[in-house]
Design a protein around this motif. Structure first.
Motif, short mmCIF file in Angstrom:
data_model
loop_
_atom_site.label_atom_id
_atom_site.label_comp_id
_atom_site.label_asym_id
_atom_site.label_seq_id
_atom_site.Cartn_x
_atom_site.Cartn_y
_atom_site.Cartn_z
N GLN A 128 0.83 -1.19 0.00
CA GLN A 128 0.00 0.00 0.00
C GLN A 128 0.87 1.25 0.00
O GLN A 128 1.89 1.32 0.69
N VAL A 129 0.46 2.23 -0.78
CA VAL A 129 1.16 3.50 -0.83
C VAL A 129 0.44 4.49 0.07
O VAL A 129 -0.80 4.53 0.11
N ILE A 130 1.22 5.25 0.84
CA ILE A 130 0.65 6.28 1.71
C ILE A 130 1.16 7.62 1.22
O ILE A 130 2.36 7.90 1.24
N PHE A 131 0.25 8.45 0.73
CA PHE A 131 0.60 9.72 0.13
C PHE A 131 0.69 10.83 1.18
O PHE A 131 -0.05 10.82 2.17
N ASN A 132 1.57 11.77 0.92
CA ASN A 132 1.61 13.01 1.68
C ASN A 132 1.10 14.12 0.75
O ASN A 132 1.68 14.37 -0.30
N LEU A 133 0.00 14.73 1.13
CA LEU A 133 -0.59 15.82 0.34
C LEU A 133 -0.45 17.12 1.10
O LEU A 133 -0.54 17.15 2.34
N ILE A 134 -0.21 18.20 0.38
CA ILE A 134 -0.10 19.51 1.01
C ILE A 134 -1.10 20.47 0.36
O ILE A 134 -1.37 20.38 -0.83
N PRO A 135 -1.67 21.38 1.16
CA PRO A 135 -2.67 22.30 0.61
C PRO A 135 -2.03 23.34 -0.29
O PRO A 135 -0.87 23.71 -0.12
N ILE A 136 -2.81 23.80 -1.25
CA ILE A 136 -2.34 24.80 -2.19
C ILE A 136 -3.15 26.08 -2.01
O ILE A 136 -4.37 26.06 -1.94
N SER A 137 -2.43 27.18 -1.97
CA SER A 137 -3.10 28.49 -2.08
C SER A 137 -2.82 28.98 -3.48
O SER A 137 -3.61 28.82 -4.40
N ASP A 138 -1.63 29.52 -3.70
CA ASP A 138 -1.17 29.85 -5.05
C ASP A 138 0.00 28.95 -5.37
O ASP A 138 0.89 28.77 -4.55
N PRO A 139 0.06 28.40 -6.58
CA PRO A 139 1.20 27.54 -6.94
C PRO A 139 2.50 28.32 -6.81
O PRO A 139 2.54 29.51 -7.09
N PRO A 140 3.58 27.68 -6.33
CA PRO A 140 4.84 28.37 -6.15
C PRO A 140 5.40 28.85 -7.48
O PRO A 140 5.71 28.06 -8.36
N GLY A 141 5.49 30.16 -7.64
CA GLY A 141 6.07 30.70 -8.86
C GLY A 141 5.14 30.67 -10.05
O GLY A 141 5.55 30.87 -11.17
N GLY A 142 3.83 30.42 -9.83
CA GLY A 142 2.88 30.37 -10.93
C GLY A 142 2.64 28.93 -11.36
O GLY A 142 2.90 28.00 -10.63
N SER A 143 2.10 28.74 -12.56
CA SER A 143 1.77 27.40 -13.04
C SER A 143 3.02 26.69 -13.56
O SER A 143 4.02 27.32 -13.90
N VAL A 144 2.93 25.36 -13.64
CA VAL A 144 4.02 24.56 -14.21
C VAL A 144 4.29 25.00 -15.64
O VAL A 144 5.44 25.15 -16.06
N GLU A 145 3.21 25.22 -16.40
CA GLU A 145 3.36 25.60 -17.80
C GLU A 145 4.10 26.93 -17.94
O GLU A 145 4.98 27.07 -18.80
N SER A 146 3.75 27.90 -17.11
CA SER A 146 4.42 29.20 -17.17
C SER A 146 5.89 29.08 -16.79
O SER A 146 6.76 29.70 -17.41
N ALA A 147 6.17 28.27 -15.76
CA ALA A 147 7.56 28.08 -15.35
C ALA A 147 8.34 27.38 -16.45
O ALA A 147 9.51 27.70 -16.70
N ALA A 148 7.70 26.42 -17.15
CA ALA A 148 8.37 25.73 -18.25
C ALA A 148 8.69 26.70 -19.39
O ALA A 148 9.75 26.62 -20.00
N ASP A 149 7.77 27.62 -19.65
CA ASP A 149 8.00 28.61 -20.72
C ASP A 149 9.28 29.40 -20.47
O ASP A 149 10.02 29.73 -21.41
N GLU A 150 9.55 29.71 -19.20
CA GLU A 150 10.73 30.51 -18.85
C GLU A 150 12.03 29.73 -19.08
O GLU A 150 13.10 30.32 -19.14
N LEU A 151 11.93 28.41 -19.20
CA LEU A 151 13.12 27.58 -19.37
C LEU A 151 13.44 27.29 -20.84
O LEU A 151 14.49 26.72 -21.14
#
Length: 288
Positions: A128-151
Motif C-alpha cells: 500500500q502506498v501512503i501519500f503526503n498531500l499539502i494544501p495549495i493556495s497559489d502555486p509556487p512561482g505560478g503554473s508549471v506551464e508558465s515556469a516551463a516557458d521561462e526555461l
C-alpha cells in the motif's frame, strides 16, 4: 473549483454528481474538467486505511491496495498514479474528507511524496502506498506551464541534463512542494524543446499557437509511470498535438498508439546527440 472550499456533500454520489469521477473509488478523475478527485473516509481501520490531517498541515492519504492474487502485483496498477502524477498531467487535485456522515470539499492539494507499507487483507499480503498531500493556495512561482516557458531559452543539452538530474531523486524520499514543481517544469520544458515545434507522435505542425509563447501549441503527455514509484522520467514524456493526445486517452486503439509512442521516444532519446540543436534563445524565432 477551488472556490467551493467548505461546501458539504451528503454522500459520494453527490460529489460525483457535481465533479464527475467514479463515485465509488477513493481516487478518480474528470478529464473534461482536468480534475483528480480524492475522497477520504478518514478512518476505515478494518480495511487498513488511516487517513488523517497532520500537525504540519499536510494530509496523510492511504492509496488503493493491490493484492498478490492479481496478475500484476504493485501499488501503481490502479488509480494511485493519478495522485502521484497529477502535476505533470496538468490536473488539479481536489480533496473531499468525510466529517461525520457528510463529505467536505477541502480545496486543492498537491502531491508531496509517498512511502510504501506492507499490510494484510483477508489473509493476503498487500502493498500500500501512503501519500503526503499539502494544501495549495497559489502555486509556487505560478503554473508549471508558465515556469516551463521561462526555461525554453536554455539549449536542449542543458535542459536534458537538468531534467535527468531531477528525475534521479531517491524513490520514496519526500520532496518539497518546490522540488515537485521545479521537476515538473523542467521535464515539460525539455519535452517541448526536444519536439522543436512538431508533434512527437504524428510529426504534424500543430493547428494553432500558444497564447503564452506564440509557439506551436503542443501538450506534454506522460506516456507511462515508473512502476517503482520513482519520479517522472524524460524518456516517458512526449510533446504531442491535441489530436494525438485525445486519441491516446479517449480513442479506439489509444493503447497501441501510446505503446508505439513509447518506443519512438526511447529511440529518439538514444540518438539525441545526433539531433541538430536549436541555439540558445532562438527557439521562438525558428518556430514562427
Amino acid at each position: 473549483m477551488t472556490g467551493d472550499v467548505g461546501r458539504i456533500f451528503a454522500n459520494r454520489a453527490a460529489v460525483k454528481a457535481e465533479y464527475g469521477g467514479d463515485g465509488v473509488k477513493g481516487i478518480s478523475k474528470n478529464d473534461d474538467k482536468r480534475l483528480v478527485i480524492v475522497v477520504s473516509d478518514r478512518e476505515l481501520k478494518n480495511y487498513g486505511y488511516r487517513d488523517a490531517f497532520m500537525e504540519d498541515g499536510s494530509f496523510r492519504y492511504y492509496g488503493q491496495r493491490a493484492r498478490k492474487s492479481r496478475k500484476v502485483l504493485g501499488p501503481w496498477n490502479n488509480n494511485n498514479p493519478l495522485v502521484r502524477d497529477h502535476v505533470i498531467l496538468g490536473y488539479e487535485l481536489i480533496l473531499f474528507v468525510k466529517r461525520g456522515s457528510q463529505y467536505r470539499n477541502e480545496g486543492a492539494w498537491r502531491y508531496n511524496g509517498h512511502r510504501m507499507k506492507k499490510s494484510w487483507l483477508k489473509g493476503e499480503e498487500t502493498r500500500q502506498v501512503i501519500f503526503n498531500l499539502i494544501p495549495i493556495s497559489d502555486p509556487p512561482g505560478g503554473s508549471v506551464e508558465s515556469a516551463a516557458d521561462e526555461l525554453l531559452d536554455l539549449n536542449l543539452n542543458d535542459l536534458r541534463e537538468q531534467a535527468y538530474k531531477a528525475s534521479k531523486e531517491i524513490p520514496g524520499k519526500t520532496p518539497s512542494e518546490r522540488k515537485v514543481f521545479e521537476r515538473s517544469a523542467l521535464i515539460v520544458a525539455y519535452a517541448l524543446k526536444r519536439a522543436q515545434g512538431d508533434c512527437e507522435d504524428c510529426g504534424c505542425k500543430p493547428k494553432f499557437r500558444s497564447k503564452r509563447t506564440g509557439n506551436p501549441y503542443l501538450e506534454v503527455h506522460h506516456i507511462d509511470r515508473m512502476t517503482d514509484g520513482g519520479p517522472d522520467d524524460p524518456r516517458r514524456v512526449a510533446a504531442i498535438c491535441g489530436d494525438c493526445h485525445d486519441w491516446i486517452h479517449r480513442g479506439e486503439g489509444g493503447d497501441v498508439k501510446n505503446a508505439k509512442l513509447r518506443v519512438h521516444i526511447e529511440a529518439k532519446e538514444k540518438t539525441i546527440g545526433n539531433i541538430t540543436l536549436v541555439p540558445t534563445g532562438t527557439m521562438k524565432k525558428q518556430l514562427t
